[in-house]
Design an enzyme around this catalytic site. Structure first.
Site, short mmCIF file in Angstrom:
data_model
loop_
_atom_site.label_atom_id
_atom_site.label_comp_id
_atom_site.label_asym_id
_atom_site.label_seq_id
_atom_site.Cartn_x
_atom_site.Cartn_y
_atom_site.Cartn_z
N SER A 1 0.83 -1.41 -0.19
CA SER A 1 0.06 -0.01 -0.08
C SER A 1 0.80 1.22 -0.13
O SER A 1 0.41 2.30 -0.25
CB SER A 1 -1.06 0.10 1.22
OG SER A 1 -0.15 -0.50 2.62
N GLU B 1 -8.84 -9.80 4.61
CA GLU B 1 -9.16 -8.37 4.01
C GLU B 1 -10.60 -8.74 3.50
O GLU B 1 -10.83 -8.95 2.56
CB GLU B 1 -8.17 -7.78 3.10
CG GLU B 1 -8.38 -6.49 2.67
CD GLU B 1 -7.40 -5.71 2.00
OE1 GLU B 1 -6.29 -6.34 1.99
OE2 GLU B 1 -7.58 -4.45 1.49
O1 KIV Z 1 -0.33 -3.60 1.70
C1 KIV Z 1 -0.88 -3.32 3.00
O2 KIV Z 1 -1.00 -2.43 3.57
C2 KIV Z 1 -1.58 -4.54 3.41
C3 KIV Z 1 -2.73 -4.53 4.58
C4 KIV Z 1 -3.91 -3.51 4.01
C5 KIV Z 1 -2.87 -5.63 5.09
O3 KIV Z 1 -1.62 -5.69 2.70
#
Ligand code: KIV
Length: 272
Positions: free
Chosen positions: A53, A189
């Site tokens: 992310s 998720e």
């Molecule tokens: O990339 C991320 O932040 C994630 C979380 C939301 C679990 O995979």
């Protein structure tokens, strides 16, 4: 020099299993930089996730597909420098574990050498060999099922998964397979609360939910979301525990005013 020093050690993945056995909830947050890692290092969160992310939150991309192994390694190294006492989980980015075992292990090596203690991978079908090889190489693996953002286009967008019986059974199958392959925990998720609860009782390894209801063994949130850095981003599963956007706006406005009216810097803030 002995390999065994008295320096504080980061919590282990074994602590994750013990927490589930004791019914203690696990708190995980994302972390991408040394600055926030330093503060989180002194907090009581159980683990830091250098999530892909980062491509969205820090680099401004519309989804996580832009994350590369090099990008993840750079952020992992920064977090490792800032938070030496935290369990650090690195996210394997889009396609890095889908080009065959050799390239997957190279990507894994990059993240582990950058300072990760464990790796997270989305899904299971088609890369069971990678999960197996990582686990057998002594690398703890965190699974990720339900909404897997790297498959966003295949899933038709960021939407809740496992809403009907067949879809729920499929997610349960994947999670069970990841457990069999030796994962130490699994991110769930965006699945309905009932499915989060079902998976949590069906698995012996801890489930870490994000948008998966309160029955998971732990929760993970993007740090920036829980800090409230962007008031325009309000998915149902995020609780804003602070108003960083407001605080930032106010601090910068006050600074700017002080510069313009000449009250900053004052004598104490200047060298004689
Ligand atoms: O990339 C991320 O932040 C994630 C979380 C939301 C679990 O995979």
């Amino acid at each position: 020099m002995s390999q065994h020093t008295n320096a504080p050690k980061p919590p282990t993945v074994q602590a994750f299993r013990q927490a589930k056995a004791k019914g203690q909830k696990l708190s995980v947050v994302t972390c991408y930089d040394a600055w926030s890692a330093k503060t989180l290092n002194a907090s009581d969160v159980d683990a830091l996730l250098v999530g892909d992310s980062v491509a969205m939150v820090l680099h401004g991309h519309p989804n996580t597909l832009a994350a590369t192994s090099e990008m993840m390694a750079l952020h992992t190294a920064a977090v490792a420098r800032g938070a030496p006492h935290k369990l650090l989980i690195g996210d394997m980015p889009f396609l890095s574990f889908r080009k065959g075992l050799g390239p997957a292990m190279e990507s894994a090596e990059l993240l582990m050498r950058a300072g990760a203690h464990a790796l997270k991978l989305e899904g299971v079908d088609g890369h069971e060999d990678v999960v197996d090889a990582l686990v057998k190489s002594g690398i703890p693996v965190m699974g990720h099922v339900g909404l897997t953002p790297q498959s966003l286009h295949g899933l038709g967008g960021f939407r809740v998964q496992g809403k009907d019986d067949a879809a729920a059974a499929e997610i349960l199958r994947q999670a069970k397979r990841l457990e069999e392959l030796g994962c130490f925990s699994i991110v769930l998720e965006c699945v309905p609360t009932a499915l989060g609860e079902r998976l949590t009782s069906a698995l012996s390894i801890p489930t870490i939910g994000i948008g998966a209801g309160p029955h998971c063994d732990g929760q993970v949130l993007v740090l920036h979301d829980l800090l409230g850095v962007d008031s325009s981003f309000r998915p149902r599963f995020v609780r804003r525990f602070a108003d960083f956007e407001g605080g930032l706006r106010e601090a910068v406005a006050t600074y700017s005013r002080a510069v313009r009216d000449g009250s900053f810097p004052n004598a104490e803030e200047s060298y004689a």
